[in-house]
Enzyme design. Structure first.
Site, PDB file in Angstrom:
ATOM      1  CG  HIS A   1       3.299   7.612  -4.670  1.00  0.00           C
ATOM      2  ND1 HIS A   1       3.753   7.334  -5.935  1.00  0.00           N
ATOM      3  CD2 HIS A   1       2.247   6.791  -4.462  1.00  0.00           C
ATOM      4  CE1 HIS A   1       3.002   6.379  -6.468  1.00  0.00           C
ATOM      5  NE2 HIS A   1       2.095   6.022  -5.585  1.00  0.00           N
TER       6      HIS A   1
ATOM      7  CD  GLU B   1       4.404  11.088  -7.768  1.00  0.00           C
ATOM      8  OE1 GLU B   1       5.102  11.747  -8.558  1.00  0.00           O
ATOM      9  OE2 GLU B   1       4.810  10.054  -7.200  1.00  0.00           O
TER      10      GLU B   1
ATOM     11  CG  HIS C   1      10.784   5.860 -11.340  1.00  0.00           C
ATOM     12  ND1 HIS C   1       9.906   5.635 -10.293  1.00  0.00           N
ATOM     13  CD2 HIS C   1      11.585   4.776 -11.386  1.00  0.00           C
ATOM     14  CE1 HIS C   1      10.149   4.461  -9.757  1.00  0.00           C
ATOM     15  NE2 HIS C   1      11.176   3.922 -10.388  1.00  0.00           N
TER      16      HIS C   1
END
Length: 237
Positions: free
Chosen positions: A43, A70, A190
């Site tokens: 990410h 991401e 998450h």
């Protein structure tokens, strides 16, 4: 079996804290695949405080399983993804100064924008996924963008599960059932951890993939990276 994609941002954070190339991000990615993980996630953020844009390019030649990038689809991010062409791009509505992802997309308000971005990625052979909360209206709007998958934002589940509230998984189950009916693939991520991953997996039908970074790397400090990767794989079977 639900696929395990390991987010290696924290490895990059550790490397960057001292400069140089220790730990070697590319070698860690190779080792994680060798240990059995079915994907690598990164990410990159605009300030490159952990994953650098060059890391994303270098990993393209290293990752042999599934490669997931991401991020918020600002121009620099889109240019990077279109250059690298990973297996999957996961769209996350992060502010530039966000410490970590803290919300899913409002797929109603941002419908036109997401649809345009998704079409561009798909035209370049990149599977798309939208980071999203469990609101069923947003799920229906997500399907209308043309996305291939959604990624359920699981922070609320993880927080409540830690408190002993197992009923917190119910909205995720309902969202997954609707997503599948709408023809969407289902990812999740998450704050998933060794403590909650098996329960979550057992309650989410058609869960294709989980992306886990912070907890997995933290657990590996005590238990070892190879051991932890295999512990997750066992819980995801």
């Amino acid at each position: 079996m639900t696929k395990l994609s390991v987010n290696i941002n924290k490895i990059a954070t550790l490397r960057n804290s001292r400069g140089g190339n220790v730990p070697n991000l590319l070698k860690v990615a190779q080792d994680i695949e060798r240990f059995g993980a079915q994907g690598i996630t990164i990410h990159p953020r605009p300030d490159e405080r952990h994953i650098r844009y060059q890391d994303a390019r270098d990993l393209k030649n290293i990752v042999k399983t599934e490669y997931n990038i991401e991020g918020n689809p600002v121009k620099s991010f889109m240019d990077l993804v279109l250059q690298v062409k990973p297996t999957q791009v996961t769209l996350v509505p992060d502010a530039d100064d966000a410490i970590t992802s803290n919300a899913g997309w409002d797929t109603i308000t941002h419908h036109s924008f997401l649809k345009e971005v998704i079409q561009e990625f798909q035209q370049n052979g990149i599977r798309t996924s939208i980071f999203i909360d469990t609101d069923l209206r947003l799920m229906e709007a997500a399907a209308k963008t043309g996305t291939d998958r959604i990624e359920l934002y699981t922070e609320h589940f993880a927080s409540e599960f830690e408190k002993g509230n197992k009923n917190a998984v119910k909205p995720y189950t309902e969202a997954a059932i609707l997503a599948h009916k709408l023809g969407l693939g289902i990812n999740a991520g998450h704050d998933l951890s060794l403590q909650n991953i098996q329960f979550f997996k057992e309650n989410i039908p058609n869960l294709a993939e989980v992306s886990i970074g912070h907890a997995l790397i933290s657990e590996s400090l005590y238990l070892g990276l190879e051991n932890v990767v295999n512990m997750y794989l066992n819980k995801l079977q």
